[in-house]
Design an enzyme around this catalytic site. Structure first.
Site, PDB file in Angstrom:
ATOM      1  N   LYS A 128      -9.368  -1.434   4.807  1.00 22.08           N
ATOM      2  CA  LYS A 128      -9.463  -1.968   3.444  1.00 22.08           C
ATOM      3  C   LYS A 128      -8.446  -3.080   3.212  1.00 22.08           C
ATOM      4  CE  LYS A 128      -9.325   2.228   2.073  1.00 22.08           C
ATOM      5  NZ  LYS A 128      -9.298   3.571   1.574  1.00 22.08           N
ATOM      6  N   ASP A 182     -15.841   2.944   5.371  1.00 19.08           N
ATOM      7  CA  ASP A 182     -14.741   3.781   4.857  1.00 19.08           C
ATOM      8  C   ASP A 182     -15.167   4.543   3.612  1.00 19.08           C
ATOM      9  OD1 ASP A 182     -11.910   4.690   4.736  1.00 19.08           O
ATOM     10  OD2 ASP A 182     -12.034   3.650   2.811  1.00 19.08           O
ATOM     11  N   SER A 198      -8.607   3.987   7.898  1.00 17.99           N
ATOM     12  CA  SER A 198      -9.102   3.937   6.522  1.00 17.99           C
ATOM     13  C   SER A 198      -8.259   2.968   5.677  1.00 17.99           C
ATOM     14  CB  SER A 198      -9.043   5.354   5.935  1.00 17.99           C
ATOM     15  OG  SER A 198      -9.196   5.338   4.551  1.00 17.99           O
ATOM     16  N   HIS A 224       0.847  -1.194   0.000  1.00 23.67           N
ATOM     17  CA  HIS A 224       0.000   0.000   0.000  1.00 23.67           C
ATOM     18  C   HIS A 224       0.879   1.239   0.000  1.00 23.67           C
ATOM     19  CE1 HIS A 224      -3.483   2.529   0.649  1.00 23.67           C
ATOM     20  NE2 HIS A 224      -2.679   3.256   1.414  1.00 23.67           N
ATOM     21  N   ARG A 233     -14.651  12.977   4.604  1.00 21.60           N
ATOM     22  CA  ARG A 233     -13.367  13.578   5.012  1.00 21.60           C
ATOM     23  C   ARG A 233     -12.798  14.443   3.891  1.00 21.60           C
ATOM     24  NH1 ARG A 233      -9.814   8.817   5.983  1.00 21.60           N
ATOM     25  NH2 ARG A 233      -8.201  10.322   6.427  1.00 21.60           N
TER      26      ARG A 233
HETATM   27  N1  URA Z   1      -5.597   6.464   1.597  1.00 18.02           N
HETATM   28  C1  URA Z   1      -6.714   5.902   2.170  1.00 18.02           C
HETATM   29  O1  URA Z   1      -7.201   4.876   1.727  1.00 18.02           O
HETATM   30  N2  URA Z   1      -7.246   6.533   3.218  1.00 18.02           N
HETATM   31  C2  URA Z   1      -6.737   7.658   3.755  1.00 18.02           C
HETATM   32  O2  URA Z   1      -7.277   8.146   4.725  1.00 18.02           O
HETATM   33  C3  URA Z   1      -5.596   8.229   3.152  1.00 18.02           C
HETATM   34  C4  URA Z   1      -5.028   7.609   2.067  1.00 18.02           C
END
Ligand code: URA
Length: 433
Positions: A189, A163, A185, A84, A170
């Site tokens: 995922k 999310d 967040s 990620h 957000r």
């Molecule tokens: N990427 C995400 O998936 N969530 C965030 O809050 C910031 C970057």
């Protein structure tokens, strides 16, 4: 137990610690639609200013993770690993490291995102390949990982619905840059993906959400701590986003850069993309236990490019998703932006470069905007490079020339020069494991 949303907002506003039951009441209530946007916005802003304890961050992550389904890979043998990135400009490493790691025999299930703010997104890049379909059911996703060891899909409605809703809020309430909110967040995922290992590329600098290495390290450590609580093997690299990564930012242009690198074609402007992709791939292989050392893992990854296996895997990935790489669109028009003085490149406003990309429609100004897959920016210089007045710094590419003038104007403000020699910045400043 039922609470009043306003009492929980007040508790957080006064720096109180919310219990798991309180967090879950709020998040589940919001996801169901029982708690309105204005109360969720107020809570997010209170969290933004007051922060969250580790226990609260864990509870928030758990609640968001279980707001939807998780992928069950129990029928697929072997280690599954993902990477990620916290996001950047020209950051295309997923398209390179996915095929490298899968070609080395380790499964890479990727649930990827679209461009966010000034940063690009893997799905948008892949969809610039004609026919490339990222809408697989979770069952088809599992089957693809079993058969091909690699598959890229978008976040389905079943994955972390909390999310999806909170992130959108957000984005429009200036509450993105909060460590516990980012952590929950990202990890909700990634944990829903059913992976065993995760490599984090946590970026800092002018093109990253975290502007300083210190904040990036704090985020990396928080992400690692929480991921470990879920039994994941995890490591992180802190990487420099004070300049765009590679030669291009823009969807089909970035795919072309990845194809060149997977075919072992080298170019001075893509050495950073290559090196970061190899370092992240090596971390992924090493976490999976497929190599006895990080150095051994790196050599295996390099070999998978040299032997053509990684590119073969990329072609297999395109076939799996119905993508026709031979039809990758190429832009017809271009415009150069040149240096207005002699000297050395001192710095780039990388976020500004990302916004110039949005002006070219390589990214979205609003969620509902359509992007133009061929448009984007080519970079000709890196920080520390010598330049002569009139030399090309950027080339704008696309089919719609009417977008060039504004983007070029912005780009010319995104670079500063020095008369003194500047040393090239370090790409990977720290590795955490
Ligand atoms: N990427 C995400 O998936 N969530 C965030 O809050 C910031 C970057």
């Amino acid at each position: 137990m039922a609470y009043l949303p306003a009492e929980l907002i007040k508790k957080k506003r006064e720096s109180g610690e919310l219990s798991e039951a309180e967090i879950s009441f709020f998040i589940n209530g919001y996801t169901r639609g029982d708690i309105p946007d204005y109360q969720m916005s107020a809570l997010l802003m209170a969290i933004y200013f007051r922060g969250m304890s580790e226990a609260e961050t864990l509870a928030l992550t758990k609640c968001m993770l279980f707001s939807g389904k998780t992928v069950d890979f129990s029928s697929v043998p072997g280690f599954k690993v993902d990477k990620h990135s916290t996001g950047g400009v020209g950051d295309k490493t997923s398209l390179i490291l996915g095929p490298i790691v899968a070609a080395c025999g380790i499964a890479v299930p990727m649930i990827s995102g679209r461009g966010l703010g000034h940063t690009g997104g893997t799905l948008d890049k892949l969809e610039s390949i004609p026919g490339f379909n990222i809408h697989f059911s979770l069952e088809k996703f599992v089957q693809a990982i079993r058969d091909h060891k690699i598959c890229f899909i978008g976040q389905t409605p079943e994955i972390c619905p909390a999310d999806r809703k909170i992130y959108a809020l957000r984005d429009v309430t200036a509450t993105v840059e909060s460590l516990p909110l980012i952590c929950a967040s990202i990890l909700s995922k990634k944990l829903a993906e059913g992976i065993d290992g995760l490599v984090l590329d946590v970026k800092f600098g002018s093109g990253a959400f975290m502007k300083t290495p210190e904040d990036a390290e704090k985020l990396a450590r928080l992400l690692m701590d929480v991921a470990r609580r879920y039994g994941k093997n995890v490591s992180a690299l802190l990487t420099n986003m004070n300049q765009p990564l590679g030669r291009y930012a823009g969807n089909s242009l970035e795919v072309a850069e990845c194809v060149d690198l997977l075919q072992n074609k080298r170019h001075p402007m893509t050495e950073d993309t290559r090196e970061l992709s190899l370092q992240l791939s090596a971390q992924m292989l090493w976490l999976s236990g497929a190599a006895p050392s990080l150095e051994g893992a790196y050599s295996k990854c390099e070999e998978s490019i040299r032997s053509g296996q990684a590119f073969k895997k990329f072609l297999e990935l395109c076939r799996l998703h119905g993508g026709d790489l031979s039809g990758l669109p190429v832009p017809r028009k271009n415009l150069t932006v040149t240096a207005d003085q002699d000297g050395f490149i001192q710095s780039f406003d990388t976020e500004g470069i990302g916004y110039a990309g949005i002006q070219l429609k390589a990214g979205r100004a609003r969620t509902e905007d359509k992007i133009d897959p061929v448009s984007g920016i080519e970079f000709h210089k890196k920080v520390g490079d010598a330049v002569k007045k009139g030399e090309t710094i950027f080339t704008l590419h696309g089919n719609d020339e009417s977008l060039f003038a504004e983007a070029a104007k912005r780009l010319s403000t995104c670079v500063t020069y020095s008369l003194q020699k500047i040393s090239a910045p370090v790409l990977i400043i720290k590795s955490l494991s």
